[in-house]
Design a protein around this motif. Sequence first.
Motif, PDB file in Angstrom:
ATOM      1  N   ALA A  17       0.804  -1.112  -0.084  1.00  0.00           N
ATOM      2  CA  ALA A  17      -0.233   0.052   0.085  1.00  0.00           C
ATOM      3  C   ALA A  17       1.065   1.230  -0.023  1.00  0.00           C
TER       4      ALA A  17
ATOM      5  N   GLY B 121      -3.656   5.631   0.025  1.00  0.00           N
ATOM      6  CA  GLY B 121      -2.691   5.218   1.174  1.00  0.00           C
ATOM      7  C   GLY B 121      -2.651   6.280   2.242  1.00  0.00           C
TER       8      GLY B 121
ATOM      9  N   LYS C 268      -1.627   5.200   9.777  1.00  0.00           N
ATOM     10  CA  LYS C 268      -1.309   4.214  10.665  1.00  0.00           C
ATOM     11  C   LYS C 268      -0.060   3.810  10.917  1.00  0.00           C
TER      12      LYS C 268
ATOM     13  N   GLU D  17      -9.770  12.137   8.058  1.00  0.00           N
ATOM     14  CA  GLU D  17     -11.235  12.684   7.450  1.00  0.00           C
ATOM     15  C   GLU D  17     -11.950  13.494   8.550  1.00  0.00           C
TER      16      GLU D  17
END
Length: 236
Positions: free
Chosen positions: A19, A42, A48, A162
């Motif tokens: 990714a 990504g 993360k 987000e």
Amino acid sequence: MSTLLTVQDVHASYGRSQALHGVNLTLNEGEVLTLLGRNGMGKSTLLKCIMGLLPVRRGSIGFSGKATQKLAAFEVARLGIGYVPEGRQIFPTLNVEENLLATAANRHGVSPAFDLQRIYAFFPRLHERRSNMGNQLSGGEQQMLAIGRALMTNPRLLILDEATEGLAPLVRAEIWRVLGELRATGLAMIIVDKNLKPLLQLANQHVVLEKGHVVWSGSSQALQDNRLLVEQYLGV
Ligand SMILES: Nc1ncnc2c1ncn2[C@@H]1O[C@H](COP(=O)(O)OP(=O)(O)OP(=O)(O)O)[C@@H](O)[C@H]1O
Ligand SMILES: [Mg+2]
């Protein structure tokens, strides 16, 4: 200005599906950076990795001079990174105030510290709803709470994935107002959001991801001047 976060040649995968393919970025203290790119490029994966929630297969991440790519998520958080994930993940069976107090700490002596009073000053709505359970809140209130909870850790870097996704225009405006005020206090931030206009105002630096590669990075002015880039990689 001193460097707060460095991401160097970071590779990451989900099983056999890669990714991130060698991502680099640098964030200085007090700076606001956005991660841009269409769905599935990504952005969340990189966040993360920074948070220690997904292994870094190759490359390194440094926060405040310390290598973090091998640390567990709770250790990264303790170094002073507050994280508001996609989906918010507030505690449904705790009320607003208990949610805020659950993660409260000030390990790095942030001053003035974020405490309940200050969070309620940023978000008066949370004060009104302080006795309501997490699962009784609207989406907007949940997002305010998720930001408030991250701030209660007194982070040196706040990461929002987000930031305003799925929220009504008035609530979005409220979130952008608070992020602007936080920026003015000197808090460094990394923000992912689909609304380019408020991001152009808020951020110093933008990084565009395409299929796990950084394809562009630059200032708000440079991004605004580059219509082709915006159409090609952001689809707006
Ligand atoms: N848990 C997972 N398992 C397997 N593949 C995943 C997982 N999460 C993400 N991916 C894949 O990794 C790639 C990057 O996803 P990522 O969630 O980082 O994208 P994103 O830029 O945050 O997109 P969005 O704007 O939709 O949130 C995509 O191809 C996605 O399908
Ligand atoms: Mg995402």
